[in-house]
Design a protein around this motif. Structure first.
Motif, short mmCIF file in Angstrom:
data_model
loop_
_atom_site.label_atom_id
_atom_site.label_comp_id
_atom_site.label_asym_id
_atom_site.label_seq_id
_atom_site.Cartn_x
_atom_site.Cartn_y
_atom_site.Cartn_z
N UNK A 46 0.85 -1.21 0.00
CA UNK A 46 0.00 0.00 0.00
C UNK A 46 0.88 1.25 0.00
N UNK A 47 0.34 2.35 -0.52
CA UNK A 47 1.03 3.64 -0.40
C UNK A 47 -0.01 4.75 -0.48
N UNK A 48 0.32 5.89 0.09
CA UNK A 48 -0.61 7.02 0.10
C UNK A 48 -0.96 7.40 -1.34
N UNK A 49 -2.24 7.45 -1.64
CA UNK A 49 -2.74 7.75 -2.99
C UNK A 49 -2.18 6.83 -4.07
N UNK A 50 -1.71 5.68 -3.66
CA UNK A 50 -1.11 4.70 -4.59
C UNK A 50 0.01 5.32 -5.43
N UNK A 51 0.76 6.24 -4.81
CA UNK A 51 1.85 6.92 -5.52
C UNK A 51 3.05 5.98 -5.74
N UNK A 52 3.22 4.98 -4.87
CA UNK A 52 4.31 4.01 -5.01
C UNK A 52 5.67 4.74 -5.13
N UNK A 53 6.05 5.49 -4.10
CA UNK A 53 7.25 6.32 -4.23
C UNK A 53 8.56 5.54 -4.24
N UNK A 54 8.50 4.26 -4.04
CA UNK A 54 9.72 3.45 -3.94
C UNK A 54 10.31 3.09 -5.30
N UNK A 55 11.63 2.97 -5.31
CA UNK A 55 12.37 2.31 -6.39
C UNK A 55 13.41 1.43 -5.69
N UNK A 56 13.87 0.39 -6.36
CA UNK A 56 14.83 -0.51 -5.73
C UNK A 56 15.97 -0.82 -6.70
N UNK A 57 17.18 -0.85 -6.19
CA UNK A 57 18.34 -1.33 -6.95
C UNK A 57 18.62 -2.73 -6.43
N UNK A 58 18.69 -3.70 -7.33
CA UNK A 58 18.73 -5.11 -6.93
C UNK A 58 20.02 -5.75 -7.45
N UNK A 59 20.88 -6.14 -6.54
CA UNK A 59 22.15 -6.77 -6.93
C UNK A 59 22.20 -8.21 -6.47
N UNK A 60 22.72 -9.08 -7.33
CA UNK A 60 22.94 -10.48 -6.93
C UNK A 60 24.44 -10.66 -6.76
N UNK A 61 24.81 -11.46 -5.74
CA UNK A 61 26.23 -11.62 -5.41
C UNK A 61 27.04 -11.91 -6.68
N UNK A 62 28.09 -11.14 -6.89
CA UNK A 62 28.93 -11.33 -8.07
C UNK A 62 28.68 -10.31 -9.17
N UNK A 63 27.53 -9.63 -9.13
CA UNK A 63 27.29 -8.67 -10.21
C UNK A 63 27.68 -7.24 -9.78
N UNK A 64 27.66 -6.34 -10.76
CA UNK A 64 28.14 -4.97 -10.53
C UNK A 64 27.24 -4.20 -9.56
N UNK A 65 25.94 -4.45 -9.64
CA UNK A 65 25.02 -3.73 -8.74
C UNK A 65 25.31 -4.12 -7.29
N UNK A 66 25.48 -5.42 -7.06
CA UNK A 66 25.78 -5.90 -5.71
C UNK A 66 27.06 -5.24 -5.20
N UNK A 67 28.09 -5.21 -6.07
CA UNK A 67 29.39 -4.66 -5.64
C UNK A 67 29.24 -3.19 -5.25
N UNK A 68 28.50 -2.43 -6.06
CA UNK A 68 28.36 -1.00 -5.79
C UNK A 68 27.55 -0.76 -4.51
N UNK A 69 26.52 -1.56 -4.28
CA UNK A 69 25.73 -1.40 -3.04
C UNK A 69 26.60 -1.80 -1.84
#
Ligand SMILES: Cc1cc2nc3c(=O)[nH]c(=O)nc-3n(C[C@H](O)[C@H](O)[C@H](O)COP(=O)(O)O)c2cc1C
Length: 199
Positions: A46-69
């Motif tokens: 749920x979110x206020x007014x269904x604005x869905x203000x979230x975004x997510x960066x998703x890294x799996x062990x071994x990939x560049x996103x994981x390393x940067x996080x």
């Protein structure tokens, strides 16, 4: 070893048994299906007014996103979080779609993360949220636009034995009693500080 919450009345096992380990199995790979379920659980929050203000960066062990996080974590969290299968950075839009400041973006994003953590448990995984990271480092590494603010990093994976942790202090924290403030000091009715009557 049970880490289940001690409650005055039974609560749903997913909630009672959720806890935040620091010892993760470094060889465990989260499946595509498990990961998709975590993200869907967050997306359908749920979110206020269904604005869905979230975004997510998703890294799996071994990939560049994981390393940067992982690079953005404070030293203490780096000592243990690198064994998690997945590192996720939760980011909130600080403004509503009409450009006005959002009073609920952090609340909404925390709620989405809560759903993700419970779904993790339902998948046989564990999640550990972290506020100990450098938001500016995440912003720079991923080119996050103005108006979006990283709020937390979540480590997800399969729990491992406490004995696998690298030092005694971490091992002791992993097995310490789980505690909470009593109901009577938390839930009020009639006046501030007056415990709600639960019969
Ligand atoms: C917003 C937030 C930030 C947190 N930051 C950290 C952190 O930086 N490092 C850490 O080891 N644990 C962190 N935690 C985990 C808490 O210490 C943990 O949830 C709390 O002690 C209750 O334990 P439990 O989740 O096992 O019930 C954080 C939890 C939340 C919700």
């Amino acid at each position: 070893m049970s880490r289940s919450a001690v409650t005055s009345t039974p609560v749903h096992p997913l909630l009672a048994e959720r806890w935040s380990p620091r010892s993760f199995d470094p060889s465990y790979e989260v499946t595509d299906g498990q990961l998709a379920a975590l993200l869907e659980a967050a997306r359908w929050s749920a979110s206020a007014n269904n604005v869905q203000p979230w975004r997510f960066l998703v890294g799996r062990r071994g990939d560049e996103t994981y390393k940067a996080v992982h690079d953005a974590l404070i030293g203490f969290n780096q000592t243990w979080a690198g064994n998690a299968s997945v590192l996720i950075a939760a980011v909130a839009a600080e403004r509503r779609p009409d450009g006005t400041p959002s009073a609920t973006a952090q609340y909404d994003t925390g709620l989405a993360v809560a759903q993700l953590t419970v779904q993790a448990h339902a998948e046989g995984l564990h999640a550990h949220q972290m506020g100990g990271f450098l938001p500016d480092r995440i912003t720079a590494a991923f080119g996050i636009p103005e108006g979006f603010r990283p709020l937390a990093v979540i480590a997800v994976g399969a729990v491992a034995e406490a004995t696998a942790l690298p030092d005694e202090k971490l091992r002791a924290r992993e097995t310490a009693d789980r505690v909470r403030r009593p109901l009577t000091e938390t839930f009020f009715a009639g006046g501030w500080g007056t415990p709600v009557d639960l019969g």
